[in-house]
Enzyme design. Structure first.
Site, short mmCIF file in Angstrom:
data_model
loop_
_atom_site.label_atom_id
_atom_site.label_comp_id
_atom_site.label_asym_id
_atom_site.label_seq_id
_atom_site.Cartn_x
_atom_site.Cartn_y
_atom_site.Cartn_z
N SER A 56 0.75 -1.21 -0.02
CA SER A 56 0.05 -0.01 0.08
C SER A 56 0.73 1.34 -0.05
O SER A 56 0.32 2.37 -0.06
CB SER A 56 -0.93 0.14 1.25
N LYS A 59 -0.01 3.70 -2.51
CA LYS A 59 -1.13 4.88 -2.64
C LYS A 59 -0.33 6.04 -2.13
O LYS A 59 -1.13 7.26 -2.58
CB LYS A 59 -1.87 4.57 -1.32
N SER A 112 -5.92 3.10 4.45
CA SER A 112 -5.35 2.34 3.66
C SER A 112 -6.46 1.63 2.60
O SER A 112 -6.45 0.30 2.60
CB SER A 112 -4.28 1.23 3.98
N LYS A 219 3.35 6.62 5.23
CA LYS A 219 2.21 5.54 4.86
C LYS A 219 2.89 3.93 4.98
O LYS A 219 3.91 3.69 4.85
CB LYS A 219 2.10 5.58 3.31
#
Length: 376
Positions: A56, A59, A112, A219
């Site tokens: 993720s 992202k 997420s 993140k």
């Protein structure tokens, strides 16, 4: 002989302690990098260019593209009737549902949410496939050589990979956006849920924000193939650092090691002040024959704490400048080398506005000067 070897060992150990930035970190991560967020200088690297699944952390690029394409985050996205939620982490979006870009951005970066990433991709490009094309195009524009994307959310897929270095570059670009910074440092966000008794509340998965001094992003990521991945950022004494660890057995601990290493061994050093006159340039067809050239902003360079190097600016200017021009017009640049091959480039501007030389202009200037003298 043994005594001599012992003495040599002690000397080497003392030398190593005195030059801490030269010591290697012991990380389990398959890949890691530490970058200065201001200028992109690499402070530490471990297999940083190896292409790997990145989960993720994908992202961050998705968010960057959304923020570069959408001017009003209050605009809405209505999901098509054939929308298929990819599943796993998400906020249970359904076909025909309408949400704002803002709420979806928070859901994607905090929780997420994979379905939020899907929805944002559809909103920006019309389909996930078209958005993936944008992702790969943007990567090429940023000069990323070890990245290729197959989806906007980061679930394992053939042909979906990046590197620690490429992710740091993407993150550095994203951190230049104020909205991105606000979202990644938010702990929770409430999203209206039409037709339900309660709203959706998403919480930030990034535990680093509350466990590390100065942490302000970025993140998390995990899949079975990628392992635990983490992009972090933190700011201390005006210096912001970006850390990336991929496939780590201790992603939070090793991210802290990376950032500690940076803050303990490097500092953000101001090498020139905004408004400093760095040169003079000839003026063609102007009211004056030359004009001073100044820096438009303060200039900072990240330097190792034990470095004695003093960066000096190298000016790049044309031979002359033609009127008219204003003080917000870039007319050249100045480069500062940190002594290790890393260069910081700053724009140069004329110190004053200047109109084109004309007889009427000279006559007007003469009378204005005479009038000021008369008033005095």
């Amino acid at each position: 002989m043994k005594k001599a070897l012992l003495c040599l060992t002690i000397v080497l150990l003392l030398f190593a302690c005195g030059t801490g930035h030269a010591l290697a970190l012991e990380l389990t991560a398959k890949s890691a990098v530490l970058m200065d967020a201001t200028n992109g200088k690499i402070l530490y690297s471990q297999n940083a260019d190896e292409p790997l699944p990145v989960a993720s952390t994908t992202k961050v690029l998705t968010a960057l593209i959304v923020l570069e394409h959408i001017t009003d985050l209050q605009d809405t996205i209505t999901l098509p009737d054939d929308f298929v939620n990819v599943g796993e982490s998400g906020i249970y979006l359904e076909p025909g549902e309408t949400q704002t870009y803002e709420d979806l951005l928070y859901a994607m970066l905090l929780r997420s949410a994979n379905d939020a990433a899907q929805a944002l991709a559809i909103g920006v490009a019309g389909s996930e496939e078209a958005f993936v094309e944008l992702m790969n195009q943007r990567s090429e524009e940023m000069g990323l050589e070890n990245s290729h994307w197959a989806n906007p959310h980061g679930l394992d897929a053939e042909g979906h990979y990046s590197s620690a270095h490429d992710l740091a570059v993407i993150t550095q670009k994203a951190l230049q956006n104020d909205i991105f910074n606000t979202v990644i440092s938010t702990y929770s966000w409430t999203i209206p849920w039409e037709g339900n008794e309660y709203d959706r509340v998403v919480y930030n998965h990034n535990q680093f924000l509350s466990s590390y001094e100065g942490a302000d992003g970025v993140k998390t990521g995990y899949t079975s193939q990628a392992g635990n991945c983490l992009i972090t950022s933190a700011t201390r004494d005006g210096m912001r650092l970006i850390g990336v660890v991929l496939n780590s057995t201790d992603h939070y601990g090793e991210s802290a090691q990376l950032l500690d290493y940076g803050f303990e061994n490097f500092s953000l050093t101001k090498v020139a002040n905004k408004g400093k006159i760095v040169a003079s340039i000839k003026v063609s067809q102007g009211m004056q024959s030359a004009v001073d050239v100044i820096l438009g902003d303060d200039v900072y360079v990240v330097m190792a704490n034990d470095s004695n190097y003093s960066p000096e600016g190298e000016v790049d200017l044309p031979d002359s400048i033609v009127t008219p021009f204003t003080t917000d017009q870039v007319i050249g640049s100045i480069s500062y080398d940190d002594g290790e091959g890393n260069v910081v480039v700053a724009n140069l501007y004329p110190a004053i506005d200047m109109d084109k030389y004309t007889f009427g202009g000279v006559w007007s200037a003469f009378w204005q000067h005479l009038w000021r003298v008369f008033l005095l």
